[in-house]
Design an enzyme around this catalytic site. Structure first.
Site, PDB file in Angstrom:
ATOM      1  N   GLU A 109       0.878  -1.581   0.361  1.00 45.45           N
ATOM      2  CA  GLU A 109       0.193  -0.273  -0.256  1.00 45.45           C
ATOM      3  C   GLU A 109       1.217   1.244  -0.243  1.00 45.45           C
ATOM      4  O   GLU A 109       1.937   0.778  -0.235  1.00 45.45           O
ATOM      5  CB  GLU A 109      -1.087   0.248   1.416  1.00 45.45           C
ATOM      6  CG  GLU A 109      -2.024  -1.304   0.519  1.00 45.45           C
ATOM      7  CD  GLU A 109      -2.781  -1.354   2.320  1.00 45.45           C
ATOM      8  OE1 GLU A 109      -3.002  -0.265   3.268  1.00 45.45           O
ATOM      9  OE2 GLU A 109      -3.399  -2.424   2.460  1.00 45.45           O
ATOM     10  N   HIS A 225      -9.102   9.905   3.473  1.00 48.04           N
ATOM     11  CA  HIS A 225      -8.161   8.500   2.546  1.00 48.04           C
ATOM     12  C   HIS A 225      -9.133   9.217   1.064  1.00 48.04           C
ATOM     13  O   HIS A 225      -9.765  10.044   1.019  1.00 48.04           O
ATOM     14  CB  HIS A 225      -9.445   7.786   3.164  1.00 48.04           C
ATOM     15  CG  HIS A 225      -8.532   6.335   1.507  1.00 48.04           C
ATOM     16  ND1 HIS A 225      -9.011   6.525   0.684  1.00 48.04           N
ATOM     17  CD2 HIS A 225      -8.195   5.787   2.596  1.00 48.04           C
ATOM     18  CE1 HIS A 225      -7.746   5.352   0.297  1.00 48.04           C
ATOM     19  NE2 HIS A 225      -7.884   4.567   1.576  1.00 48.04           N
ATOM     20  N   ARG A 271      -0.193   8.837   2.030  1.00 53.10           N
ATOM     21  CA  ARG A 271      -1.685   9.335   1.709  1.00 53.10           C
ATOM     22  C   ARG A 271      -2.305  10.505   1.678  1.00 53.10           C
ATOM     23  O   ARG A 271      -3.087  11.215   0.655  1.00 53.10           O
ATOM     24  CB  ARG A 271      -2.526   9.155   2.645  1.00 53.10           C
ATOM     25  CG  ARG A 271      -3.298   7.708   2.444  1.00 53.10           C
ATOM     26  CD  ARG A 271      -4.265   7.358   3.600  1.00 53.10           C
ATOM     27  NE  ARG A 271      -4.593   5.612   3.517  1.00 53.10           N
ATOM     28  CZ  ARG A 271      -4.796   4.768   4.028  1.00 53.10           C
ATOM     29  NH1 ARG A 271      -5.420   5.210   5.216  1.00 53.10           N
ATOM     30  NH2 ARG A 271      -4.445   3.605   3.687  1.00 53.10           N
ATOM     31  N   HIS A 330     -11.005   9.812   7.227  1.00 53.33           N
ATOM     32  CA  HIS A 330     -10.634   8.571   7.284  1.00 53.33           C
ATOM     33  C   HIS A 330     -10.371   7.874   9.035  1.00 53.33           C
ATOM     34  O   HIS A 330     -10.874   7.272   9.642  1.00 53.33           O
ATOM     35  CB  HIS A 330      -9.993   8.018   6.028  1.00 53.33           C
ATOM     36  CG  HIS A 330      -9.667   6.715   5.773  1.00 53.33           C
ATOM     37  ND1 HIS A 330     -10.298   5.689   5.682  1.00 53.33           N
ATOM     38  CD2 HIS A 330      -8.920   6.213   6.231  1.00 53.33           C
ATOM     39  CE1 HIS A 330     -10.169   4.885   5.639  1.00 53.33           C
ATOM     40  NE2 HIS A 330      -9.330   4.679   5.766  1.00 53.33           N
ATOM     41  N   ARG A 365      -1.092   9.188   9.158  1.00 54.95           N
ATOM     42  CA  ARG A 365      -0.435   7.841   9.889  1.00 54.95           C
ATOM     43  C   ARG A 365      -0.431   6.750   7.957  1.00 54.95           C
ATOM     44  O   ARG A 365      -1.168   7.342   7.274  1.00 54.95           O
ATOM     45  CB  ARG A 365      -1.712   6.662  10.117  1.00 54.95           C
ATOM     46  CG  ARG A 365      -1.795   5.195   9.919  1.00 54.95           C
ATOM     47  CD  ARG A 365      -3.807   4.945  10.719  1.00 54.95           C
ATOM     48  NE  ARG A 365      -3.573   5.260   9.539  1.00 54.95           N
ATOM     49  CZ  ARG A 365      -5.016   4.431   8.171  1.00 54.95           C
ATOM     50  NH1 ARG A 365      -5.349   3.417   8.768  1.00 54.95           N
ATOM     51  NH2 ARG A 365      -6.207   4.423   7.362  1.00 54.95           N
TER      52      ARG A 365
HETATM   53  C1  LIG Z   1     -13.503   1.782   5.852  1.00 54.35           C
HETATM   54  C2  LIG Z   1     -12.333   1.858   6.791  1.00 54.35           C
HETATM   55  C3  LIG Z   1     -11.251   1.261   6.448  1.00 54.35           C
HETATM   56  C4  LIG Z   1     -10.292   1.138   6.835  1.00 54.35           C
HETATM   57  N1  LIG Z   1      -8.507  -0.027   6.434  1.00 54.35           N
HETATM   58  C5  LIG Z   1      -7.973   0.255   6.746  1.00 54.35           C
HETATM   59  C6  LIG Z   1      -6.736  -0.669   6.713  1.00 54.35           C
HETATM   60  O1  LIG Z   1      -6.875  -1.332   5.653  1.00 54.35           O
HETATM   61  N2  LIG Z   1      -6.073  -1.113   7.641  1.00 54.35           N
HETATM   62  C7  LIG Z   1      -5.725  -0.184   8.842  1.00 54.35           C
HETATM   63  O2  LIG Z   1      -4.486  -1.068   9.609  1.00 54.35           O
HETATM   64  N3  LIG Z   1      -6.965   0.207   9.242  1.00 54.35           N
HETATM   65  C8  LIG Z   1      -8.458   0.857   7.940  1.00 54.35           C
HETATM   66  N4  LIG Z   1      -8.720   1.373   8.430  1.00 54.35           N
HETATM   67  C9  LIG Z   1      -8.734   2.405   9.988  1.00 54.35           C
HETATM   68  C10 LIG Z   1      -9.275   1.069  11.022  1.00 54.35           C
HETATM   69  O3  LIG Z   1     -10.462   0.403  10.604  1.00 54.35           O
HETATM   70  C11 LIG Z   1      -9.509   1.617  12.717  1.00 54.35           C
HETATM   71  O4  LIG Z   1      -8.442   2.479  13.106  1.00 54.35           O
HETATM   72  C12 LIG Z   1      -9.406   1.017  13.915  1.00 54.35           C
HETATM   73  O5  LIG Z   1      -9.697  -0.149  13.708  1.00 54.35           O
HETATM   74  C13 LIG Z   1     -10.106   1.886  15.055  1.00 54.35           C
HETATM   75  O6  LIG Z   1     -10.420   0.636  16.287  1.00 54.35           O
HETATM   76  P1  LIG Z   1     -11.173   0.906  17.169  1.00 54.35           P
HETATM   77  O7  LIG Z   1     -10.687   0.032  18.010  1.00 54.35           O
HETATM   78  O8  LIG Z   1      -9.521   2.127  17.728  1.00 54.35           O
HETATM   79  O9  LIG Z   1     -11.946   1.770  17.495  1.00 54.35           O
HETATM   80  P2  LIG Z   1     -13.486   1.415  16.960  1.00 54.35           P
HETATM   81  O10 LIG Z   1     -13.112  -0.529  15.624  1.00 54.35           O
HETATM   82  O11 LIG Z   1     -14.184   1.704  15.635  1.00 54.35           O
HETATM   83  O12 LIG Z   1     -14.433   0.921  17.610  1.00 54.35           O
HETATM   84  C14 LIG Z   1     -14.932   2.307  18.774  1.00 54.35           C
HETATM   85  C15 LIG Z   1     -15.783   0.829  19.187  1.00 54.35           C
HETATM   86  O13 LIG Z   1     -16.059   2.609  20.713  1.00 54.35           O
HETATM   87  C16 LIG Z   1     -17.412   2.099  21.170  1.00 54.35           C
HETATM   88  N5  LIG Z   1     -17.885   3.529  20.980  1.00 54.35           N
HETATM   89  C17 LIG Z   1     -18.246   5.105  20.912  1.00 54.35           C
HETATM   90  N6  LIG Z   1     -18.702   6.050  21.534  1.00 54.35           N
HETATM   91  C18 LIG Z   1     -18.815   5.111  22.418  1.00 54.35           C
HETATM   92  C19 LIG Z   1     -19.581   5.623  23.494  1.00 54.35           C
HETATM   93  N7  LIG Z   1     -19.786   7.158  23.694  1.00 54.35           N
HETATM   94  N8  LIG Z   1     -19.955   4.037  24.508  1.00 54.35           N
HETATM   95  C20 LIG Z   1     -19.826   3.260  24.434  1.00 54.35           C
HETATM   96  N9  LIG Z   1     -19.412   3.011  23.532  1.00 54.35           N
HETATM   97  C21 LIG Z   1     -18.548   3.171  22.639  1.00 54.35           C
HETATM   98  C22 LIG Z   1     -18.400   1.821  19.184  1.00 54.35           C
HETATM   99  O14 LIG Z   1     -18.958   1.379  18.960  1.00 54.35           O
HETATM  100  C23 LIG Z   1     -16.911   0.564  18.722  1.00 54.35           C
HETATM  101  O15 LIG Z   1     -17.282   0.017  19.545  1.00 54.35           O
HETATM  102  C24 LIG Z   1      -9.861   1.423   8.440  1.00 54.35           C
HETATM  103  C25 LIG Z   1     -11.223   2.614   8.548  1.00 54.35           C
HETATM  104  C26 LIG Z   1     -12.435   2.381   7.956  1.00 54.35           C
HETATM  105  C27 LIG Z   1     -13.142   4.129   8.284  1.00 54.35           C
END
Ligand SMILES: Cc1cc2nc3c(=O)[nH]c(=O)nc-3n(C[C@H](O)[C@H](O)[C@H](O)COP(=O)(O)OP(=O)(O)OC[C@H]3O[C@@H](n4cnc5c(N)ncnc54)[C@H](O)[C@@H]3O)c2cc1C
Length: 519
Positions: A109, A225, A271, A330, A365
């Protein structure tokens, strides 16, 4: 309860699983269903230097180059050296990554020197990771899962975080108290009207931290993105960077490949470079999208089934049609400032994943480093607590941040009237890919209010406004262009801004980065 985890994406689930395996009592509070998260949407994969000819040194240098001088070198070192073990652990837990000829199939990538991104289901990596982690978490009886339970605010007593207030699925507000609380609430893409982020990404954790006077940093660095599909659907369907890794190229409205004149890595430039190149052409030429030519990719439906289905829903065939693309909000590189173990400035409060700023992303990032960030820093929190750590240390992003001052809660702004659509529009126009003092000044006026919170949508809007004020203040103060932060009125990068803007809900403090920890 020993550990309370807010959020159930890759960061929250990883934390909870590691803690439960130690025999701790653990609760997850998450505002949607267990797997409802940005993680579920991730397409491209997880970056890690698993085998030769790749090396952690190479992964480290690619990450530092993308970060444009604001990465914390210690944090990046932790990320790349602990990453391979955590990816293998994820596979042992049951995540099935794509294989070819008996070995993991690796994709390349933007910004990576060579293929190092493991993926699942072609382009459904996040869904597979959430499935595997969700199954593991629910399989461990020690984790109490509270779905559709919305965390509202941190409870602070005696100078430490002792839990949260939350609104349950029954609409009743209750307290969850724990020895340690982990913010894993993800990002804030919903700040913008065009985003790849799901509806849950409303910056709740950052807003809770800011309201409690906890240090938050680097939030001016929202990554856009470059290639979201220009389509009425929201979140915008993502056209993963892995497409360009497999040969797709960007074309302007005349069919001309323009990235070859912009960067030595052409379509695989970092990016921020690609997003700027597209945004500038769109503004200069009055266009609402450019084109991604994917017609040279062999076996498109098999290699990228999710994207293929998504394009078909828009009436397009990626094997023969160019796909319309425009940048979309993104990934938030900034977040709750943490040391190398995920400790925030408030004892008892920890953060990981996109809600945190561990220093690994700097001003931009590197693709596929964010899933890895969650995988690596979540277990470090558990290991640090198990080793008796109870408060922040001056490591990583917290180096230079005042740690001995009591958290001072800033006064809330007056209650006003602004809708989610108005906020998102103002942020997109004023604090989007291209910004200047005038555009930021205009959005600052829109976000200078709080809103009533009669329901969860009201809480989410108030949280977005809270994060927006810090983002706009930092973007205004940073009079330079660096990484994902592009100031049209200050196009050059300036050594005077080699540091972080740290906010605790009030005025920002600038913390210079010592030369030995930035790159
Ligand atoms: C379309 C897309 C494609 C991507 N592709 C990639 C990739 O290929 N590789 C990569 O490394 N990254 C990628 N990313 C980025 C990556 O997916 C995210 O940065 C990462 O998954 C974040 O993980 P996280 O656990 O921190 O947060 P999240 O996965 O967003 O989880 C957050 C959690 O907190 C909960 N939450 C939020 N607020 C509250 C609240 N007030 N009370 C209770 N619960 C709450 C939500 O419901 C959720 O369960 C992508 C992102 C997107 C949107």
């Amino acid at each position: 309860m020993d550990l309370l985890v807010l959020g159930s994406g890759i960061a929250g689930l990883s934390t909870a699983i590691h803690a439960a395996r130690r025999g701790w009592s653990v609760a997850i509070v998450t505002k949607g269903d267990l797997v409802h998260s940005a993680t579920w949407y991730a397409q491209g994969g997880v970056a890690a230097a698993l085998d030769a000819p790749d090396s952690t040194e190479l992964h480290e240098s690619d990450t530092l180059v993308a970060g444009a001088g604001l990465c914390d070198v210690d944090a990046v070192h932790v990320l790349v050296t602990e990453g391979p073990r955590r990816v293998r652990e994820l596979m042992e837990l049951g995540a099935q990554f794509d294989m070819r000829d008996g070995a993991l199939e690796l994709a390349i990538e933007g910004g990576h020197s060579l293929p190092r991104v493991v993926h699942a289901g072609g382009d459904a990596t996040g869904a597979e990771i959430e499935r595997a982690l969700g199954d593991a978490a629910t399989g461990l009886g020690a984790i109490a899962v509270h779905e559709r339970c919305f965390s509202v605010d941190l409870i602070v007593a005696g100078g430490r975080c002792v839990g949260v207030t939350a609104i349950g699925a029954d609409g009743v507000t209750r307290e969850f108290r724990a020895g340690h609380t982990v913010l894993a609430t993800g990002g804030a893409g919903q700040l913008f009207s065009v985003t790849t982020n799901p509806a849950v990404s409303t910056g709740d954790g950052l807003a809770m931290a800011l309201r409690a006077g906890v240090a938050v940093t680097d939030v001016e660095f929202m990554q856009f993105h470059p290639t979201a599909m220009d389509d009425p659907r929201m979140p915008r369907p993502l056209l993963s960077e892995a497409l360009r890794g497999d040969g797709a190229v960007l074309r302007d409205e005349h069919g001309v490949r323009f990235m070859v004149d912009e960067h030595e890595r052409a379509d695989l430039a970092p990016r921020d470079v690609v997003a700027r190149a597209i945004a500038r052409r769109m503004v200069d030429r009055g266009l609402d999208h450019l084109w991604l030519d994917t017609t040279s990719i062999p076996d498109f439906p098999e290699r990228f089934p999710t994207i293929f289905a998504s394009a078909q829903r828009a009436g397009l065939d990626p094997r023969t049609d160019f796909l319309p693309v425009a940048p979309a909000a993104h990934y938030l590189s900034g977040g709750v400032a943490t040391d190398l173990d995920g400790a925030s400035t408030l004892p008892g409060l920890w953060a990981c994943g996109e809600a945190a700023c561990s220093g690994v992303h700097g001003a931009n990032r590197l693709a596929s480093n964010s899933l890895l960030d969650g995988l690596v820093f979540a277990p470090r929190i558990v290991e640090a607590i198990a080793a008796g750590k109870d408060g922040p240390e001056a490591t990583g992003v917290l180096r230079g941040v005042a740690l001995d001052e009591p958290a001072i809660v800033a006064p809330a702004p007056p209650v006003g009237a602004v809708t989610l659509g108005e906020l998102q529009h103002a942020m997109t126009v004023g604090a989007g890919v291209l910004r200047d003092a005038a555009s930021l000044g205009a959005v600052a006026e829109v976000v200078a209010v709080d809103v009533p919170t009669p329901d969860i949508a009201g809480h989410e809007l108030r949280n977005l406004l809270t994060v927006a004020r810090t983002l706009v203040a930092a973007a205004t103060a940073r009079e330079e262009s660096r990484g994902t932060h592009t100031r049209l009125d200050f196009p050059a990068t300036s050594d005077s801004f080699a540091g972080r803007f740290v906010g605790r809900g009030g005025p920002l403090t600038f913390v210079p980065l010592p030369a030995e920890v930035r790159a």
